[in-house]
Design a protein around this motif. Structure first.
Motif, PDB file in Angstrom:
ATOM      1  N   TYR A   2       0.822  -1.217   0.000  1.00 50.00           N
ATOM      2  CA  TYR A   2       0.000   0.000   0.000  1.00 50.00           C
ATOM      3  C   TYR A   2       0.855   1.266   0.000  1.00 50.00           C
ATOM      4  O   TYR A   2       0.724   2.109  -0.904  1.00 50.00           O
ATOM      5  N   PRO A   3       1.752   1.460   1.004  1.00 52.04           N
ATOM      6  CA  PRO A   3       2.607   2.662   0.920  1.00 52.04           C
ATOM      7  C   PRO A   3       3.525   2.638  -0.296  1.00 52.04           C
ATOM      8  O   PRO A   3       3.857   3.700  -0.839  1.00 52.04           O
ATOM      9  N   PHE A   4       3.933   1.433  -0.728  1.00 52.17           N
ATOM     10  CA  PHE A   4       4.755   1.340  -1.930  1.00 52.17           C
ATOM     11  C   PHE A   4       4.013   1.908  -3.137  1.00 52.17           C
ATOM     12  O   PHE A   4       4.598   2.631  -3.958  1.00 52.17           O
ATOM     13  N   SER A   5       2.717   1.623  -3.245  1.00 48.75           N
ATOM     14  CA  SER A   5       1.928   2.106  -4.377  1.00 48.75           C
ATOM     15  C   SER A   5       1.826   3.623  -4.364  1.00 48.75           C
ATOM     16  O   SER A   5       2.022   4.287  -5.397  1.00 48.75           O
ATOM     17  N   LEU A   6       1.517   4.188  -3.203  1.00 52.90           N
ATOM     18  CA  LEU A   6       1.428   5.644  -3.099  1.00 52.90           C
ATOM     19  C   LEU A   6       2.759   6.306  -3.442  1.00 52.90           C
ATOM     20  O   LEU A   6       2.828   7.280  -4.198  1.00 52.90           O
ATOM     21  N   GLY A   7       3.845   5.772  -2.860  1.00 49.13           N
ATOM     22  CA  GLY A   7       5.155   6.350  -3.099  1.00 49.13           C
ATOM     23  C   GLY A   7       5.572   6.246  -4.556  1.00 49.13           C
ATOM     24  O   GLY A   7       6.170   7.179  -5.110  1.00 49.13           O
ATOM     25  N   LEU A   8       5.238   5.114  -5.205  1.00 46.07           N
ATOM     26  CA  LEU A   8       5.629   4.926  -6.595  1.00 46.07           C
ATOM     27  C   LEU A   8       4.922   5.922  -7.511  1.00 46.07           C
ATOM     28  O   LEU A   8       5.549   6.512  -8.404  1.00 46.07           O
ATOM     29  N   VAL A   9       3.613   6.143  -7.294  1.00 41.19           N
ATOM     30  CA  VAL A   9       2.885   7.112  -8.111  1.00 41.19           C
ATOM     31  C   VAL A   9       3.465   8.509  -7.926  1.00 41.19           C
ATOM     32  O   VAL A   9       3.674   9.261  -8.897  1.00 41.19           O
ATOM     33  N   TYR A  10       3.755   8.863  -6.678  1.00 43.80           N
ATOM     34  CA  TYR A  10       4.299  10.204  -6.410  1.00 43.80           C
ATOM     35  C   TYR A  10       5.658  10.392  -7.083  1.00 43.80           C
ATOM     36  O   TYR A  10       5.915  11.421  -7.729  1.00 43.80           O
ATOM     37  N   ILE A  11       6.528   9.403  -6.958  1.00 45.75           N
ATOM     38  CA  ILE A  11       7.871   9.517  -7.542  1.00 45.75           C
ATOM     39  C   ILE A  11       7.804   9.592  -9.063  1.00 45.75           C
ATOM     40  O   ILE A  11       8.452  10.429  -9.692  1.00 45.75           O
ATOM     41  N   LEU A  12       6.989   8.713  -9.668  1.00 48.80           N
ATOM     42  CA  LEU A  12       6.918   8.696 -11.129  1.00 48.80           C
ATOM     43  C   LEU A  12       6.278   9.959 -11.692  1.00 48.80           C
ATOM     44  O   LEU A  12       6.703  10.472 -12.733  1.00 48.80           O
TER      45      LEU A  12
END
Length: 581
Positions: A564-574
């Protein structure tokens, strides 16, 4: 109680929307003075309040439907998001309750296959639809990120937070890699505690993984850095998602029939295993000769011991006596049905009797089948041991358990005749209509409120819809899944994780179909590469994991939670570091 809360909220919204004071006109009349209203004496020059009025109009917001409350402040929008979110949660609850009542009356099949999956995804589909239909194309392009946030957020939340929580609350002791019903003595042991599901859950996970194909198709032009084929890719993905939706519904309609057939076959294999073990125990010699082949001499002597009246044939009554003597206590076995299937295997002359030659040929086939199930590396695969029969017995018993036998009495507490089918049908219809009406009425205000909150705080609307909206639209489904998992049985765990996979599948085909149709028909730009990547990663990781195993040890919940936090962080970074679009 829930109905009274709904009425109270509606009254609150009504009075909130009505609480607007009359604004003084900005255009001065013949006099620029405002009277005190008593003596007619001018007190205040109207020009002195023009700045205040202008400021108020600059802060004014556009009311949905012309009367729904709205605000430009962050706290005000938080309040409205909570109110509208609760209304969408109520709509989802009514739809779920009505669906269950309808299923109780009409049973699975068309109702369970067509209506229930669609009704479960209706709140999400409504929000996605209104996010892309509001205003002109430019406005829709801005608001459609709310729909994508909801689509990605619902999928990620179901497969991470809810999946992990169901694993924790549903954990039981693991024995021989299978959960023991209602036994939880290992605490939070990461390897010796967990949940076990049936094979149908694995099939549901595979279908879920396959359902991401339209996402890949619509993303191909961006992956190939092509601009000419984007509109065509949208159309192809839309057509494929609709076809997959139809196929999935057809599968759901026939799935109960398929499940019954598979379960009947598993029971028959269990009967074969029991008879072979029984013959092994009563044989006057080994069933296999020194070369590992069935020993016909021993099998013929076994036939003579079973042939009670010594007429050279085994009748249905003699076969039934054999099956009763074996005592299949661990499965709910229909003895007459078992006898009928044994006759089908042995009786090739169709005379309702089994002669000695038919018996020998049938037992030889069964022994070869059992040795084949053990495999070359299986226990006791050599000709001088019969341990492969024990292995075959354990294997068939496990297969039967993982198919989820609904006839073993586990769901007696849930069964029972409907008191008044007519009244239950009316109640179900009213709940479905009320839930659909609430979802349709408040989806648009909720989307507008999310955009207003985004404008007031500077937080992208995608992240707001990703985190907040799934809590409203999937809350009833989440609570139901957690309650089911807490019963700590293989059957209820199977239903829980199957429903989670089914919910994600409907997101990937029904909700995506709605989303793609809006983007295609309104000529919007598809710029959701990072969001699609997150959906692909989460669906393929969890779907691939659940596709090839039926036991989830407790340590697997950490994988779900961390995604879950991985998904949020990945969208923000990309999106904000690499500028993906």
């Amino acid at each position: 109680m829930r109905f009274r809360s709904l009425i109270s909220l509606l009254f609150l919204l009504f009075f909130t929307s009505s609480a607007y004071a009359r604004l003084v006109s900005l255009h001065p009349s013949s006099t620029d003075l405002i009277s005190d209203g008593v003596n007619g004496e001018p007190l205040i020059n109207s020009r002195s309040i023009i700045k205040t009025v202008v400021s108020a109009e600059e802060e004014a917001c556009e009311q949905t439907y012309g009367f729904m409350p709205c605000t430009k402040t962050a706290l005000g929008n938080v309040f409205l998001i909570l109110v509208y979110g609760f209304l969408m949660f109520t709509a989802a609850t009514y739809l779920s309750a009505g669906s269950e009542l309808l299923l109780e009356i009409l049973g699975p099949g068309i109702v369970g296959g067509l209506f229930l999956p669609m009704l479960g995804a209706l709140p999400d589909a409504m929000l996605i639809m209104v996010s892309g239909l509001s205003g002109d194309a430019a406005t829709a392009q801005t608001q459609v990120s709310v729909g994508m946030g909801l689509l990605a957020g619902s999928t990620v939340m179901l497969l991470t937070v809810i999946w992990g929580t169901c694993t924790v609350v549903g954990k039981c002791d693991l024995r021989d890699s299978i959960a023991v019903n209602n036994q939880d003595t290992k605490g939070f042991h990461l390897k010796d505690s967990g949940v076990t599901v049936d094979v149908w859950t694995s099939y549901a996970a595979r279908i879920m993984a396959i359902s991401v194909i339209p996402f890949i198709i619509v993303q191909l032009p961006q992956m190939l850095d092509s601009t000419s084929g984007r509109h065509l890719a949208l159309l192809v993905a839309l057509i494929l998602s609709v076809l997959m939706l139809i196929s999935y519904c057809v599968y759901q309609v026939f799935q109960p029939w398929i499940q019954r057939r598979r379960l009947a076959f598993a029971k028959h294999k269990h009967v074969i295993s029991g008879i072979l073990r029984h013959l092994k125990q009563h044989a006057l010699g080994r069933l296999l000769d020194d070369e590992g082949q069935p020993d016909e001499h021993v099998i013929r002597r076994l036939f003579e011991t079973i042939d009670a009246n010594k007429d050279g044939h085994l009748s249905a009554a003699e076969l039934k006596a054999l099956i009763i003597g074996i005592s299949f206590e661990d499965i709910d076995l229909d003895k007459d049905d078992a006898v009928g299937k044994v006759l089908q295997d042995f009786d090739k002359t169709l005379d309702e009797k089994v002669d000695q030659e038919e018996f020998v040929r049938g037992i030889k086939r069964w022994l070869i089948q059992a040795m084949g199930a053990a495999g070359p590396s299986g226990p006791g695969a050599g000709p001088r041991t019969m341990k492969y029969l024990d292995h075959f017995h354990v294997q068939t018993k496990r297969e039967h358990a993982l198919l989820g036998d609904d006839d073993n009495g586990e769901n007696d507490e849930e069964s029972g005749e409907v008191a008044d089918p007519k009244w239950v049908t009316i109640k179900a219809a009213l709940l479905l209509l009320l839930g659909a009406a609430i979802a349709a009425a408040f989806a648009d205000p909720l989307v507008d409120t999310v955009n207003n909150f985004s404008a007031a705080t500077g937080i992208p609307s995608f992240f707001i819809s990703f985190i907040a909206l799934p809590l409203a639209t999937n809350s009833s489904e989440a609570v139901s899944a957690i309650i089911f998992a807490s019963r700590k049985k293989i059957r209820t765990a199977s239903l829980t994780f199957s429903e989670l996979c089914g919910g994600v599948t409907m997101n990937n085909i029904l909700c995506l179909s709605v989303f793609l149709a809006i983007v295609y028909l309104r000529g919007l730009t598809w710029n959701f590469s990072s969001e699609v990547l997150v959906i692909l990663i989460v669906c393929l990781v969890m779907g691939g994991f659940a596709s090839f195993r039926t036991t989830y040890p407790l340590w697997t919940c950490f994988i779900a939670y961390l995604l879950y936090p991985f998904s949020l962080g990945l969208v923000y970074i990309l999106d904000y570091w690499f500028g993906w679009a």
